[in-house]
Design an enzyme around this catalytic site. Structure first.
Site, short mmCIF file in Angstrom:
data_model
loop_
_atom_site.label_atom_id
_atom_site.label_comp_id
_atom_site.label_asym_id
_atom_site.label_seq_id
_atom_site.Cartn_x
_atom_site.Cartn_y
_atom_site.Cartn_z
N TYR A 134 21.04 67.75 15.73
CA TYR A 134 19.76 68.72 15.04
C TYR A 134 18.68 66.92 15.70
O TYR A 134 18.20 66.92 17.39
CB TYR A 134 19.76 69.40 14.80
CG TYR A 134 18.05 69.58 14.36
CD1 TYR A 134 16.81 70.28 15.23
CD2 TYR A 134 17.64 69.36 12.77
CE1 TYR A 134 15.66 70.06 14.94
CE2 TYR A 134 16.07 69.23 12.84
CZ TYR A 134 15.26 69.93 13.53
OH TYR A 134 13.99 69.78 13.48
N THR A 156 10.10 66.15 13.01
CA THR A 156 10.26 67.08 11.77
C THR A 156 11.06 65.42 10.75
O THR A 156 10.70 64.22 11.38
CB THR A 156 12.05 67.75 11.97
OG1 THR A 156 12.23 67.26 11.16
CG2 THR A 156 12.99 66.95 13.12
N ASP A 157 10.74 65.38 9.98
CA ASP A 157 11.19 64.17 9.19
C ASP A 157 11.92 63.65 9.10
O ASP A 157 12.99 62.78 8.93
CB ASP A 157 10.41 65.08 7.10
CG ASP A 157 11.06 65.92 7.49
OD1 ASP A 157 11.29 66.38 7.54
OD2 ASP A 157 11.24 66.28 6.11
N GLU A 158 13.89 64.59 10.39
CA GLU A 158 14.31 64.77 10.06
C GLU A 158 15.08 63.51 11.42
O GLU A 158 15.56 62.93 10.52
CB GLU A 158 15.36 65.55 10.50
CG GLU A 158 15.35 66.39 9.43
CD GLU A 158 16.31 68.08 9.02
OE1 GLU A 158 17.84 67.64 9.63
OE2 GLU A 158 16.25 68.78 9.09
N LYS A 196 15.63 65.59 18.48
CA LYS A 196 14.53 65.68 18.03
C LYS A 196 13.95 64.10 18.04
O LYS A 196 12.80 64.16 19.21
CB LYS A 196 14.03 66.30 17.04
CG LYS A 196 14.28 67.49 16.84
CD LYS A 196 13.29 68.27 17.65
CE LYS A 196 11.66 68.35 17.36
NZ LYS A 196 11.31 68.46 18.24
#
Length: 351
Positions: A158, A133-135, A162
């Site tokens: 989260y 993810t870009d997060e 990741k």
């Protein structure tokens, strides 16, 4: 016929990917733990299909994964399995560490051990593709975009989990030579999205006449990516990506959350007007902001476009219209999630 082991293939992105892969003639061995976000009704159209083998199990179960790898000898493993809802990670981060970190480690160990047994040609062609993810990059100011070299700065449990899984994938490539690929996507939307996420939540609540909650001022910016475009990008990376490389996948569609909610309301007003004729935007209410809420994400997907020729096929407006129409036409799927009945369905595990 290619054979792929797909983990998390009963979830939102994984489910869409499995449906499209099988339709393209790929044999998919689909491993999913069927946590709350896993929905077998998404895969109902594949019932009895010889190109789809569903296995109920955990990615961290090395014995099970090893048995599946030995039996089906896939050409690639694609890891979609993840706990992914930020709000849930704030309330209970332990589950995110268990699935996203410990589970990914177990999967990597099983895949590494299998890969080492392959003949030279098969080992060279094998791929492990990790969907991230870009997060993991944190938050942006009003300008700039995330590139593949942006330093990691995760701000939620989260995204931290990741980020840890990404580092494990990278380490297994550099330490053991495992041929890996990693993708970082922006906010996905589309059919089969679990109704806790923004767009399907707004659709469900708007149709029910309930308040539409928007965090804070609603001006948090996300880059929105239609799930079918994401699936195509993953297939593109799998087919031609450089081993060990990462690729950002974005939709070229930066929108404020409040803009997204208003757009959904307008589409519903046109397709399913309220009985009183009033616009559904009147149902919008602003609520206390999420703790640590990242202000802006934006993806630079130049590497993917220049190296492999991928670009999103749909504008946000096109994708959102398709999404709203799908939810209106598939209320039974939504109702099954909202009333919990989707969790009662299970299929047998592999022998």
């Amino acid at each position: 016929m290619s054979t792929w082991l797909v983990t998390g293939g009963a979830g939102f992105i994984g489910g869409n990917f499995v449906l499209e892969a099988v339709a393209r003639g790929v044999k998919v061995v689909n491993l999913d733990a069927l946590t709350y976000a896993g929905n077998l009704r998404t895969l109902a159209g594949l019932g009895g299909h010889p190109g789809h083998v569903f296995v109920h199990g955990d990615i961290g179960d090395r014995e099970l994964v090893g048995r599946l790898l030995a039996e089906h000898r896939p050409d690639a493993v694609l890891n979609f399995a993840a706990e992914s809802h930020v709000d849930r990670s704030i309330d209970g981060p332990g589950a995110f560490v268990q699935t996203n970190v410990v589970g990914t480690l177990g999967l990597l160990e099983a895949v590494r051990d299998h890969w080492k047994t392959l003949p030279a040609a098969a080992a060279a062609a094998f791929r492990f593709l990790h969907v991230s993810t870009d997060e993991v990059y944190g938050t942006l100011g009003e300008t700039g975009k995330f590139t593949e070299t942006t330093p990691y700065a995760p701000n939620s449990p989260y995204s931290a989990s990741k980020a840890a899984s990404d580092h494990l994938v990278r380490a297994f490539h550099h330490t053991y030579g495992l041929p890996v690929l990693t993708t970082h996507c922006s906010n996905n939307y589309g059919p089969y999205h679990f109704p806790e996420k923004l767009i399907p939540l707004v659709i469900a609540k708007a149709l029910a006449g309930e308040p539409l909650p928007v965090y804070g001022d609603g001006r948090q910016v996300r880059d929105w990516l239609f799930v079918a475009d994401h699936c195509e990008a993953i297939r593109t990376v799998l087919a031609g990506g450089r081993v060990g490389a990462t690729y950002n996948i974005g939709g070229n569609a930066e929108k404020q959350n409040i803009e997204v909610v208003q757009a959904v309301c307008a589409l519903l007003d046109a397709r399913r007007p309220r009985a009183d004729g009033l616009p559904r935007s009147r149902q919008i209410v602003h609520v206390a902001d999420r703790p640590g809420h990242d202000r802006r994400y934006a993806i630079d997907a130049t590497r993917l476009q220049e190296e492999l020729g991928w670009a999103p096929a749909r504008t946000f407006e096109q994708g959102l219209a398709l999404t709203v129409d799908w939810y209106l036409a598939n209320q039974a799927w939504v109702d099954g999630v909202l009333d919990g009945s989707y969790r009662l369905q299970r299929i047998g595990t592999a022998a």
